[in-house]
Design an enzyme around this catalytic site. Structure first.
Site, PDB file in Angstrom:
ATOM      1  N   PHE A 106       0.838  -1.139  -0.046  1.00 11.28           N
ATOM      2  CA  PHE A 106      -0.008   0.029   0.059  1.00 11.28           C
ATOM      3  C   PHE A 106       0.802   1.481   0.075  1.00 11.28           C
ATOM      4  CE2 PHE A 106       0.862   0.028   4.416  1.00 11.28           C
ATOM      5  CZ  PHE A 106       0.730   1.473   4.738  1.00 11.28           C
ATOM      6  N   LYS A 107       2.023   1.226   0.518  1.00 12.41           N
ATOM      7  CA  LYS A 107       3.014   2.251   0.212  1.00 12.41           C
ATOM      8  C   LYS A 107       3.235   3.074  -0.964  1.00 12.41           C
ATOM      9  CE  LYS A 107       5.039   1.415   4.970  1.00 12.41           C
ATOM     10  NZ  LYS A 107       4.668   0.059   5.335  1.00 12.41           N
ATOM     11  N   ASP A 108       2.709   2.384  -1.856  1.00 14.03           N
ATOM     12  CA  ASP A 108       3.026   2.579  -3.309  1.00 14.03           C
ATOM     13  C   ASP A 108       2.156   4.047  -3.383  1.00 14.03           C
ATOM     14  OD1 ASP A 108       4.708   0.795  -4.369  1.00 14.03           O
ATOM     15  OD2 ASP A 108       3.191  -0.611  -5.045  1.00 14.03           O
ATOM     16  N   ALA A 111       3.656   7.183  -1.683  1.00 17.04           N
ATOM     17  CA  ALA A 111       5.117   7.259  -2.354  1.00 17.04           C
ATOM     18  C   ALA A 111       4.946   7.899  -3.695  1.00 17.04           C
ATOM     19  CB  ALA A 111       5.935   6.063  -2.174  1.00 17.04           C
TER      20      ALA A 111
END
Ligand SMILES: *Cc1c(COP(=O)(O)O)cnc(C)c1O
Length: 433
Positions: A106-108, A111
């Site tokens: 999910f950090k995509d 970021a």
């Protein structure tokens, strides 16, 4: 929109300053001064909108005063180049799959959004290149490196501890090339972190090059995470299952769930939230006792949630006016030992065929134990299980498939710069760049 610090001791900041600086001068976290409720018509019609349309409406409420509509739309649409489907696991439990982005976690979302917003501000200022330094124990490095890959005017240095990240994770930031440099530090994660912190404080380096961080506390990384909660609601509404929706978020630093709570303040009709923890139960204990007592983190198989002092607690506390009862009214907690996480992965796979990663498994279990009659639960599947292949394989006693996207990283050529853990060496290296 202006941003204030949760510590109340720093000057009010513009969005640009909050994004470029990350942390306020008083070490507090930036908070938007206002949270704009979205109109009723938006929610009435939300199931007919695309993910990108929904996200743009949410983004406009936060960033619309500071970024022209055309630019903001492009940033949002570019960021969300992949779907976030809600997938049925049982009759009452759905999985919000956040692993369809470039690094399968999910950090995509955060970021990619931050990279594009930072680029927008740099272009606007007409200032030259900026250098992002990021220390990683695995997942953050890959999301940041891939989020910033090919973004003009930004060079990223990913510092990671030699031999201490998984081979898959290592490939995700060492094979990219272009504007991404991987620095392999002969030390542990804390050494990487210390090198980055020293660099930010070093006058010579700051005179030589423009440095910034892509830390997860950055408002440009954390606020965009609210997008997918609105989209999850839209998908569940389409299925006629949104009336008593419970959202369960596997939580470590609590950035993800915090962005969901911002969504609720904007009017998103989610009934209640569950924060699922592994054995690092600081928030769980806070809910029970009203006391926030950070402690050293313990290692678990859901290692992206191994956090002993969740940084976004400060934001949640602020958002609810430091009111323990108000926090408990919206959020309940759960905490699971590794053996329970493993049992859950096995049980879900055996009964439904669905393979959870260790983080998502905490989310599933909290719903399974906590849903009341009439409620529908959706948990965030925060990463693809193949990112934790060794763990999941040994739990299930079989080899799970690696998606093609992940395979592709593993076929690239690894390139990294070896580095000692001494700042003098790192400084010399950066001065020569
Ligand atoms: C970062 C991460 C988490 C924890 O998210 P927070 O925003 O820190 O609470 C959970 N699962 C995975 C896979 C992660 O990478």
């Amino acid at each position: 929109m202006k941003y204030y610090s949760t510590n109340q001791q720093a000057p009010i900041a513009t969005l640009e300053k909050a994004v470029v600086k990350g942390l306020a001068e008083d070490k507090g976290l930036y908070m938007p001064e206002h949270i704009k409720p979205l109109p009723k018509e938006f929610f009435d019609n939300i199931e007919n909108l695309s993910f990108q349309e929904i996200a743009y409406t949410v983004a406009d409420a936060f960033f619309g005063e500071d970024v022209p509509a055309e630019d903001l739309k492009r940033i949002v649409y570019d960021t969300l180049s992949f779907d976030v489907p809600a997938v049925k696991v049982t009759d009452s439990i759905y999985s919000l799959e956040l692993f369809h982005g470039p690094t399968l976690a999910f950090k995509d979302v955060g970021a990619r959004f931050m990279a594009r917003l930072l680029q927008y501000f740099l272009k606007k200022e007409g200032k030259g290149e900026v250098n992002v330094l990021v220390a990683t124990s695995g997942d953050t490095g890959s999301a940041v490196a891939n989020g910033f890959l090919g973004v003009d005017g930004i060079h990223v240095y990913v510092l990671y501890p030699k031999g201490k990240v998984s081979p898959i994770q290592e490939c995700q930031f060492t094979t990219l090339g272009q504007n991404i440099t991987a620095v392999e530090v002969d030390g542990v994660f804390d050494d990487c972190q210390a090198l980055v912190k020293s660099a930010f404080m070093d006058a010579d380096l700051n005179a030589h090059m423009r440095l910034t961080s892509a830390n997860s506390i950055n408002v440009a990384r954390f606020l965009p995470q609210s997008f997918y909660y609105f989209y999850a609601y839209a998908q569940m509404k389409k299925l006629g299952l949104a009336d008593q929706l419970v959202v369960c978020v596997p939580s470590g630093n609590f950035g993800n769930i915090c962005s969901a709570l911002f969504g609720k303040k904007m009017g998103l009709p989610i009934k209640r939230f569950i924060a699922a923890n592994n054995a690092n139960d600081i928030f769980f204990k806070y809910l029970q006792t009203g006391k926030y007592e950070p402690k050293a983190s313990v290692q678990t198989i859901a290692n992206a949630m191994d956090v002993g002092d969740p940084s976004n607690f400060a934001r949640i506390y602020d958002l609810y006016g430091k009111d323990h009862a108000a926090i408990c009214a919206d959020i309940s907690g759960a905490t699971y030992a590794d053996s329970q996480i493993a049992d859950t992965i096995r049980q879900v796979e055996a009964t439904t065929g669905y393979v959870c990663d260790p983080h998502g498994a905490c989310g599933f279990r909290a719903l399974q134990e906590g849903l009341e009659p009439g409620e529908t639960g959706i948990f965030l599947e925060t990463a693809h299980p193949a990112k934790f292949k060794d763990t999941v394989d040994s739990i299930l006693g079989k080899s799970i498939d690696i998606p093609a996207k992940l395979q592709a990283f593993m076929q690239g050529t690894k390139q990294s710069t070896p580095m000692t853990r001494h700042f003098a060496d790192f400084k010399q290296y950066l001065l020569a760049e």
